[in-house]
Write a protein that holds these residues in place. Structure first.
Motif, short mmCIF file in Angstrom:
data_model
loop_
_atom_site.label_atom_id
_atom_site.label_comp_id
_atom_site.label_asym_id
_atom_site.label_seq_id
_atom_site.Cartn_x
_atom_site.Cartn_y
_atom_site.Cartn_z
N VAL A 203 1.26 -1.26 0.02
CA VAL A 203 0.25 0.07 -0.08
C VAL A 203 0.73 0.81 -0.36
CG1 VAL A 203 -1.88 -0.67 1.19
CG2 VAL A 203 -0.19 -0.25 2.66
N PHE A 204 2.51 1.66 0.85
CA PHE A 204 2.94 2.44 0.67
C PHE A 204 3.84 2.28 -0.59
CE2 PHE A 204 2.09 2.00 5.61
CZ PHE A 204 0.63 3.32 5.32
N SER A 205 4.07 1.32 -1.01
CA SER A 205 5.54 0.99 -2.03
C SER A 205 5.40 1.28 -3.43
CB SER A 205 6.13 -0.40 -1.47
OG SER A 205 4.70 -1.26 -1.88
N LYS A 206 3.67 1.26 -3.49
CA LYS A 206 3.83 1.20 -4.87
C LYS A 206 2.84 2.91 -5.09
CE LYS A 206 0.51 -2.09 -7.68
NZ LYS A 206 0.50 -1.34 -8.68
N GLN A 207 3.08 3.45 -4.00
CA GLN A 207 2.73 4.82 -4.04
C GLN A 207 3.81 5.47 -4.30
OE1 GLN A 207 -0.63 7.30 -1.63
NE2 GLN A 207 -0.51 5.11 -0.49
#
Ligand SMILES: O=C(CO)[C@@H](O)[C@H](O)[C@H](O)[C@H](O)COP(=O)(O)O
Ligand SMILES: [Zn+2]
Length: 197
Positions: A100-104
């Motif tokens: 959820v954070f790494s893609k952003q």
């Protein structure tokens, strides 16, 4: 149950944890202030992430940079990666909560940006994955942890900054994290505005 005694103990524990943290955290905090200020002066931005109380901390910090802290100054570039429920739910639904954070970070992060990675245990898998994505993007990482730093402490690069609270209780660590975030806001404002004292 003597609630007053219990509350009093929490206040004292919190104050003691903060005082005990000054010695080990002051120097890395000064380093983090330098890293973040340089990033902002070079037109970079700060991406912030964490889970639960640390998600709230990421948002709190981003709001103080984008809007203001205690001094009047131009808005500063910071984004909390914890706020867009459509992005968060679609990544978690289609891929994995891990991303959820790494893609952003992969979508928004650019070389020279800073990732503020917050985890009291230093072991939240999605925050660890965000650190890996930040390194891929040639971003520096400022990690706010506790409990010895966990996996996050081991994954940081030499030019990253580790702000590790010397405590084991999540609530106490979070209370020091908030103080640390306010130190970052204050230090960034002082460097940007040339405040001497
Ligand atoms: O605020 C609290 C506990 O005080 C909780 O919401 C806490 O942040 C959550 O359990 C988090 O998932 C813990 O994650 P982390 O700090 O270990 O990365
Ligand atoms: Zn909490």
């Amino acid at each position: 149950m003597d609630l007053i005694a219990r509350i009093s103990r929490q206040f004292h524990d919190s104050a003691q944890t903060k005082l005990a943290a000054v010695e080990s955290m002051a120097a890395p905090l000064a380093g983090a202030i330098e890293v973040m200020t340089q990033c902002l002066l070079n037109n970079g931005k700060i991406l912030a992430c964490g889970n639960g109380g640390s998600a709230a901390d990421a948002q709190h910090f981003a709001a103080e940079l984008v809007n203001r802290f205690e001094m009047e100054r131009p808005p500063l570039a910071a984004v909390a990666l914890t706020t867009d429920s459509s992005t968060l739910t679609s990544i978690a639904n289609d891929y994995d909560y891990l991303q959820v954070f790494s893609k952003q970070v992969r979508a928004l992060g650019q070389a020279g940006d800073v990732l503020l990675a917050i985890s009291t245990s230093g072991n939240s898998p999605n925050v660890i994955d965000a650190i890996a994505a930040a390194h891929e993007r040639d971003m520096r990482v400022v990690a706010l942890t506790g409990k010895g730093g966990g996996r996050m402490g081991e994954l940081l690069h030499p030019d990253d900054v580790h702000l590790c609270v010397p405590a084991d209780r999540t609530a106490r660590i979070q209370e020091v994290h908030l103080l640390a975030l306010h130190c970052l806001c204050d230090g960034i404002d002082c460097l940007l505005l040339g405040v001497e004292e």
